[in-house]
Design an enzyme around this catalytic site. Structure first.
Site, PDB file in Angstrom:
ATOM      1  N   SER A 136       0.818  -1.257   0.071  1.00 14.14           N
ATOM      2  CA  SER A 136       0.006   0.104  -0.061  1.00 14.14           C
ATOM      3  C   SER A 136       0.930   1.319   0.072  1.00 14.14           C
ATOM      4  CB  SER A 136      -0.946  -0.163   1.249  1.00 14.14           C
ATOM      5  OG  SER A 136      -1.772   1.195   1.386  1.00 14.14           O
ATOM      6  N   LYS A 162      -1.167  -0.979  -4.327  1.00 14.04           N
ATOM      7  CA  LYS A 162      -2.355  -0.149  -3.895  1.00 14.04           C
ATOM      8  C   LYS A 162      -1.996   1.424  -3.923  1.00 14.04           C
ATOM      9  CE  LYS A 162      -4.695   0.245   0.444  1.00 14.04           C
ATOM     10  NZ  LYS A 162      -5.268  -0.683   1.418  1.00 14.04           N
ATOM     11  N   LYS A 164      -3.359   5.082  -2.666  1.00 13.56           N
ATOM     12  CA  LYS A 164      -4.294   6.173  -2.104  1.00 13.56           C
ATOM     13  C   LYS A 164      -4.739   7.226  -3.030  1.00 13.56           C
ATOM     14  CE  LYS A 164      -4.109   4.205   1.922  1.00 13.56           C
ATOM     15  NZ  LYS A 164      -5.214   3.432   2.743  1.00 13.56           N
ATOM     16  N   ASP A 189      -7.303   3.192  -3.149  1.00  8.88           N
ATOM     17  CA  ASP A 189      -8.000   2.961  -1.692  1.00  8.88           C
ATOM     18  C   ASP A 189      -8.429   4.611  -1.380  1.00  8.88           C
ATOM     19  OD1 ASP A 189      -9.069   2.849   0.955  1.00  8.88           O
ATOM     20  OD2 ASP A 189      -7.114   2.002   1.576  1.00  8.88           O
ATOM     21  N   GLU A 214     -11.214   0.753  -3.248  1.00  7.05           N
ATOM     22  CA  GLU A 214     -11.396   0.270  -1.733  1.00  7.05           C
ATOM     23  C   GLU A 214     -12.223   1.529  -1.258  1.00  7.05           C
ATOM     24  OE1 GLU A 214      -7.781  -1.241   0.066  1.00  7.05           O
ATOM     25  OE2 GLU A 214      -8.618  -1.015   2.130  1.00  7.05           O
ATOM     26  N   ASP A 239     -13.740  -1.597   2.970  1.00 13.82           N
ATOM     27  CA  ASP A 239     -12.500  -1.921   4.200  1.00 13.82           C
ATOM     28  C   ASP A 239     -13.480  -1.301   5.476  1.00 13.82           C
ATOM     29  OD1 ASP A 239     -10.590  -1.421   6.165  1.00 13.82           O
ATOM     30  OD2 ASP A 239      -9.196  -0.363   4.698  1.00 13.82           O
ATOM     31  N   LYS A 263      -9.675  -6.843   8.091  1.00 15.11           N
ATOM     32  CA  LYS A 263      -8.596  -6.559   8.742  1.00 15.11           C
ATOM     33  C   LYS A 263      -9.122  -7.245  10.267  1.00 15.11           C
ATOM     34  CE  LYS A 263      -7.249  -2.291   6.892  1.00 15.11           C
ATOM     35  NZ  LYS A 263      -7.165  -0.761   6.768  1.00 15.11           N
ATOM     36  N   GLY A 291      -4.005  -3.884   6.272  1.00 14.47           N
ATOM     37  CA  GLY A 291      -3.045  -3.791   7.313  1.00 14.47           C
ATOM     38  C   GLY A 291      -3.342  -2.296   7.803  1.00 14.47           C
TER      39      GLY A 291
HETATM   40  O1  LIG Z   1       0.407  -1.408   4.929  1.00 11.17           O
HETATM   41  C1  LIG Z   1      -0.563  -1.147   5.688  1.00 11.17           C
HETATM   42  O2  LIG Z   1      -0.392  -1.706   6.829  1.00 11.17           O
HETATM   43  C2  LIG Z   1      -1.665  -0.904   4.995  1.00 11.17           C
HETATM   44  C3  LIG Z   1      -1.681   0.633   4.903  1.00 11.17           C
HETATM   45  C4  LIG Z   1      -3.142   1.396   4.771  1.00 11.17           C
HETATM   46  O3  LIG Z   1      -3.496   1.324   3.512  1.00 11.17           O
HETATM   47  C5  LIG Z   1      -3.974   1.833   5.793  1.00 11.17           C
HETATM   48  C6  LIG Z   1      -2.932   2.134   7.124  1.00 11.17           C
HETATM   49  C7  LIG Z   1      -3.808   2.828   7.993  1.00 11.17           C
HETATM   50  C8  LIG Z   1      -4.937   2.916   7.944  1.00 11.17           C
HETATM   51  C9  LIG Z   1      -5.925   2.445   7.115  1.00 11.17           C
HETATM   52  C10 LIG Z   1      -5.227   1.896   6.022  1.00 11.17           C
HETATM   53  C11 LIG Z   1      -6.077   1.520   4.945  1.00 11.17           C
HETATM   54  O4  LIG Z   1      -5.931   0.118   4.260  1.00 11.17           O
HETATM   55  O5  LIG Z   1      -7.175   1.967   4.517  1.00 11.17           O
HETATM   56 MG   LIG Z   2      -8.477   0.710   3.440  1.00  9.58          MG
END
Ligand SMILES: O=C(O)CCC(=O)c1ccccc1C(=O)O
Ligand SMILES: [Mg+2]
Length: 379
Positions: A136, A162, A164, A189, A214, A239, A263, A291
């Site tokens: 991510s 992924k 953002k 995402d 996402e 999510d 998660k 994550g």
């Molecule tokens: O690499 C990771 O741990 C996930 C990173 C990530 O996208 C995320 C990190 C913190 C809070 C929400 C998210 C998410 O998936 O939306």
């Molecule tokens: Mg997410």
């Protein structure tokens, strides 16, 4: 399972690079490692994955710590359980506080696996001995920077990228990425940043052949997500919206998503994750494991759940080195060419390294059997 005491190791870990999402930029990660110790001195470890602030969900690390110390820790120490699956029932009278519950519940699973001399993934019913992982990537100041980051991660072998997105950093950014990487497995995402008013904009993403989008809409917008999914071709993955089996069922029945990101912390633990897994499998909804910027303990818990058969898409379960100069476990999690091998050691599969943890430890709080469940209304 006789529990003697619980330790909450509170850490401040510096992230290698800041991580930006539609809700903000993270520089340090305040991690809580939950250690639950049995009558023979054997320890199980779990990670409380709450954010520092209530931005991703309503929980935050300070609220989770209070919830653990005031309710869930004492309840667990006074309980008489024979299997970790019973923890969810034990905690049920107390509403939500999923990440607080999950920090303890995952520690109980690790302890149970160690008591049985089995790797956690086998205790969970996992079948795979290796799992594919994705990565991510946070928002960057320019498209050139994100394109360079993607290049690096594709070269490292990650199986899915992924990125953002947020309003103003979406269609044109994805277009720029696709011009350079027309074929990589790519997804976006939004972390709840859009509403149905943005439907025309979200439709424009259809031309980029994304694996999924996402959580485009708000976390309680299960009905709106169903409307959106009907209007766009890109599969919607939920999510934030999926925080229980019941919610997963509603989302599946309404057609709010074609994919679910599980998660463990968000749904309150591993037992609930397994329930959602089985429901999704029955309904042919593919899963992957998300994550929360975990340190090694949470990372290994996530990898363990990913061995269940319906986790068919690569998770956000990258190497320890993704976020940390040094993780708190030995050995660290290493994805080689985008694949992580499961360890056959009992429990989560690596040791919490107290020498390493000491370097980032703020303080350790203790919950003992003498700490009574402190309630104002209770009969
Ligand atoms: O690499 C990771 O741990 C996930 C990173 C990530 O996208 C995320 C990190 C913190 C809070 C929400 C998210 C998410 O998936 O939306
Ligand atoms: Mg997410």
């Amino acid at each position: 399972m006789n529990f003697e005491k619980i330790l909450l190791h509170r850490l401040k870990m510096k992230m290698k690079t800041p991580f930006t999402t539609s809700f903000g930029t993270q520089i340090d990660r305040y991690v809580t490692i939950v250690e639950i110790i049995d009558e023979n001195g054997l320890s199980g470890f779990g990670e409380c994955v709450a954010g520092e602030d209530p931005l991703y969900s309503e929980e935050f690390m300070d609220s989770a710590l209070v919830a653990i110390k005031k309710y869930f820790g004492p309840l667990l120490l006074q309980s008489n359980l024979s299997h970790p699956k019973e923890v969810t029932e034990l905690f049920k009278p107390f509403k939500r506080n999923m990440m607080a519950k999950s920090g303890l519940e995952t520690a109980v699973w690790d302890l149970y696996a160690k008591q049985q001399g089995l790797p956690l993934y086998k205790v969970l019913g996992g079948e795979k001995t290796e799992v594919e992982v994705g990565i991510s990537l946070g928002l960057e100041k320019s498209d050139d920077i994100i394109i360079e980051k993607i290049r690096e991660k594709v070269e490292e072998g990650y199986k899915r990228i992924k990125v953002k997105i947020k309003p103003g950093r979406d269609v044109e950014m994805i277009r720029a990425i696709r011009e350079v990487f027309p074929d990589i497995p790519l997804m976006a995402d939004a972390n709840s940043a859009y509403t149905l008013d943005d439907i025309e904009l979200l439709k424009q993403l259809d031309e980029f052949n994304l694996m999924m989008i996402e959580q485009p809409l708000g976390s309680t917008d299960i009905v709106d997500h169903a409307t959106l999914q009907k209007a766009i071709k890109t599969p919607v993955c939920l999510d934030e919206s999926i925080d229980s089996y019941e919610n997963a069922k509603a989302a599946i029945e309404l057609g709010s998503c074609e994919i679910i990101n599980v998660k463990v912390g968000r749904v309150g633990g591993l037992a609930e994750s397994i329930k959602i897994h089985d429901l999704a499998k029955e309904n042919k909804i593919p899963l992957w494991c998300g994550g929360m910027l975990e340190a090694g303990v949470g990372r290994l818990t996530n990898i363990a759940i990913t061995t269940l058969p319906n986790f068919v898409l690569p998770g956000d379960t990258a190497s320890s080195s993704r976020y940390w100069e040094e993780d708190i476990i030995t050995p660290e999690v290493v994805a080689e060419n985008g694949v992580v091998q499961l360890s056959d050691k009992p429990g989560i599969g690596a040791e919490v390294d107290f020498e390493k943890m000491k370097k980032v430890l703020i303080q350790t709080d203790e919950i003992t059997k003498e700490d009574a469940l402190e309630m104002v209304f209770f009969d």
